[in-house]
Design an enzyme around this catalytic site. Structure first.
Site, PDB file in Angstrom:
ATOM      1  N   ARG A  46       7.672  -4.203   7.432  1.00  0.00           N
ATOM      2  CA  ARG A  46       8.346  -5.442   7.041  1.00  0.00           C
ATOM      3  C   ARG A  46       9.797  -5.378   7.116  1.00  0.00           C
ATOM      4  O   ARG A  46      10.240  -6.472   6.789  1.00  0.00           O
ATOM      5  CB  ARG A  46       7.701  -5.672   5.423  1.00  0.00           C
ATOM      6  CG  ARG A  46       8.005  -7.053   4.680  1.00  0.00           C
ATOM      7  CD  ARG A  46       7.238  -6.637   3.626  1.00  0.00           C
ATOM      8  NE  ARG A  46       5.808  -6.608   4.350  1.00  0.00           N
ATOM      9  CZ  ARG A  46       5.011  -7.304   4.157  1.00  0.00           C
ATOM     10  NH1 ARG A  46       5.100  -8.792   3.799  1.00  0.00           N
ATOM     11  NH2 ARG A  46       3.676  -7.547   3.439  1.00  0.00           N
ATOM     12  N   LYS A  70     -13.061  10.312  -2.710  1.00  0.00           N
ATOM     13  CA  LYS A  70     -12.369  11.585  -2.975  1.00  0.00           C
ATOM     14  C   LYS A  70     -10.700  11.825  -3.888  1.00  0.00           C
ATOM     15  O   LYS A  70     -10.803  12.373  -4.777  1.00  0.00           O
ATOM     16  CB  LYS A  70     -12.569  12.428  -2.095  1.00  0.00           C
ATOM     17  CG  LYS A  70     -11.390  11.548  -1.402  1.00  0.00           C
ATOM     18  CD  LYS A  70      -9.937  12.363  -0.674  1.00  0.00           C
ATOM     19  CE  LYS A  70      -9.257  11.005   0.395  1.00  0.00           C
ATOM     20  NZ  LYS A  70      -7.377  12.291  -0.277  1.00  0.00           N
ATOM     21  N   SER A  77      -0.835  17.077  -2.105  1.00  0.00           N
ATOM     22  CA  SER A  77      -1.902  15.541  -2.082  1.00  0.00           C
ATOM     23  C   SER A  77      -1.006  15.003  -3.287  1.00  0.00           C
ATOM     24  O   SER A  77      -1.039  15.783  -4.325  1.00  0.00           O
ATOM     25  CB  SER A  77      -3.568  16.142  -2.829  1.00  0.00           C
ATOM     26  OG  SER A  77      -4.240  15.031  -2.979  1.00  0.00           O
ATOM     27  N   ARG A  78      -0.627  13.537  -2.912  1.00  0.00           N
ATOM     28  CA  ARG A  78      -0.135  13.314  -3.963  1.00  0.00           C
ATOM     29  C   ARG A  78      -0.999  12.923  -5.265  1.00  0.00           C
ATOM     30  O   ARG A  78      -0.243  12.427  -6.724  1.00  0.00           O
ATOM     31  CB  ARG A  78       0.012  11.602  -3.724  1.00  0.00           C
ATOM     32  CG  ARG A  78       1.742  11.589  -2.899  1.00  0.00           C
ATOM     33  CD  ARG A  78       1.753  10.460  -1.669  1.00  0.00           C
ATOM     34  NE  ARG A  78       0.288   9.753  -1.407  1.00  0.00           N
ATOM     35  CZ  ARG A  78       0.102   9.276  -0.118  1.00  0.00           C
ATOM     36  NH1 ARG A  78       1.538   8.348  -0.704  1.00  0.00           N
ATOM     37  NH2 ARG A  78      -1.025   8.221  -0.065  1.00  0.00           N
TER      38      ARG A  78
END
Length: 316
Positions: free
Chosen positions: A30, A181, A244-245
Site C-alpha cells: 500500500r 494454534k 514465532s511471534r
C-alpha cells in the site's frame, strides 16, 4: 502471473520462492515509499534483509497491476483483511487465496468468510501450515496446506520443489487450525516465560490440541484436517520456536516483560474472538479463555494458573 497483496515478511517470502522458479510475480504494498525502496534495493530490507528479489518479481503500489493474475494471494494481517476487501471491490471474481491466520474481531469470521461476504463471486482458497517466512525465502523445505475446492491447478501453480502444497477440501478446518494454534502458541510461551518447564508445555500443547479440535469440529471441520499440517503441524512449530511471534508474546506475558507493540500477534485478537464465540455456543475452551483474560488484564497469571490446575480430573 501471480499477484500477492501484502509485502510483509510472509508475502515477500512467497514472492521470492515463486519468483525463484521463474514465475511472474507481482508484489503489492500500500505504501508507495516502501515500494520505491524495495524497487531500488531489489529486496524487502525491512522484513527480510539480505534476501534479494529474483528477476521475475516486480513490486507495485497499484492494484490494477495485480488484477490480471491467475491467483491473488492475500498476505495482509488478519485484522486488516476486511478493510482491504471492502476497499477493493474489483477483487471480486478472482481466485483469492488467504494467507493470514485468525478470526476477525469485528465480524467474528475467518478469512474465507470475509472473502465470501465481500467478494461473493471470488473463488476462495486458504494457504496455511507450519512455516516461517525466513525459511520459505531461503528455499528451505516447507510443506503447507492449500484448502480449496477443485484445487489441483492452483496447487501446481503455487508449489515449488522446496515449497510443497498438499490439497484439502476442508476450508473451515484449515482456517481454524491456523487461527487456533496461535492462541495455544501464546499459552505455550506463557508456560515457558513463567518458568513452568517443558513438561508443562507438552501437556499444554496436548490439551490445547484437544481444544482446537473440539472447537473446529463444532463449526463443521473434519478432525483429520486438524491432525494435519494446518493444525497439529503448525501447532508444533509455533509452540516450540522463538521465531514465532505468538510464542514470544506469550513468553513476555509469562515473564512480565515488555513486548514490542508494533509486532503483529494474530493470536491475541483471535483469543478474544474465539473466547466470545465459544461462550455463546457453549464450547468448553479453558486455555483460550485464560489467554483472552490475561491479554485483557482481567486476570493475573497466578489466578490463570490456579484456575487451569484446579479443573476437575477427568478421562482424557
Amino acid at each position: 502471473m501471480i499477484g500477492i497483496l501484502g509485502a510483509g515478511a510472509f508475502g515477500t517470502a512467497l514472492a521470492v520462492a515463486l519468483g525463484r522458479e521463474g514465475r511472474d510475480v507481482r508484489l503489492w504494498a500500500r505504501d508507495a515509499n516502501h515500494v520505491a525502496t524495495m524497487r531500488e534495493a531489489r529486496m524487502n530490507a525491512a522484513r527480510l534483509p539480505g534476501i534479494g528479489f529474483p528477476e521475475s518479481v516486480s513490486v507495485t503500489a497499484e492494484i490494477d497491476d495485480i488484477l490480471g493474475a491467475k491467483a491473488i494471494l492475500l498476505a495482509v494481517p488478519m485484522q486488516a483483511l476486511r478493510g482491504l476487501l471492502g476497499a477493493e471491490p474489483r477483487l471480486n471474481g478472482h481466485v483469492l487465496v488467504a494467507c493470514c491466520k485468525g478470526v476477525d474481531l469485528t465480524s467474528l469470521q475467518g478469512p474465507a468468510g470475509l472473502i465470501a461476504a465481500a467478494c461473493p463471486d471470488a473463488r476462495v482458497g486458504i494457504l496455511t501450515g507450519p512455516s516461517f517466512a525466513s525459511d520459505i525465502a531461503k528455499g528451505l523445505p516447507t510443506a503447507l496446506t492449500l484448502a480449496c475446492h477443485d484445487g489441483e491447478a492452483l496447487q501446481n501453480l503455487l508449489s515449488t520443489p522446496a515449497l510443497r502444497l498438499y490439497r484439502s477440501e476442508d476450508i473451515i478446518g484449515a482456517e481454524l487450525g491456523g487461527a487456533l494454534k496461535n492462541v495455544i502458541a501464546i499459552a505455550a510461551g506463557v508456560v515457558i516465560g513463567a518458568g513452568l518447564g517443558d513438561s508443562a508445555r507438552a501437556a499444554l500443547m496436548a490439551r490445547g490440541y484437544a481444544e482446537m479440535t473440539r472447537f473446529a469440529i463444532a463449526h463443521g471441520a473434519e478432525a483429520e484436517t486438524l491432525a494435519g499440517l494446518s493444525g497439529f503441524g503448525d501447532l508444533v512449530l509455533t509452540c516450540t520456536s522463538a521465531q514465532s511471534r505468538n510464542f514470544r508474546y506469550g513468553q513476555a506475558l509469562g515473564s512480565g516483560t515488555g513486548f514490542d507493540a508494533s509486532i503483529t500477534v494474530e493470536g491475541a485478537a483471535t483469543a478474544k474472538a474465539v473466547s466470545n464465540i465459544a461462550k455463546k455456543t457453549n464450547i468448553e475452551m479453558p486455555i483460550t479463555d485464560m489467554i483472552a483474560a490475561l491479554i485483557g488484564q482481567t486476570i493475573t497469571l497466578p489466578q490463570a494458573m490456579s484456575a487451569l490446575l484446579s479443573r476437575p480430573l477427568k478421562q482424557e
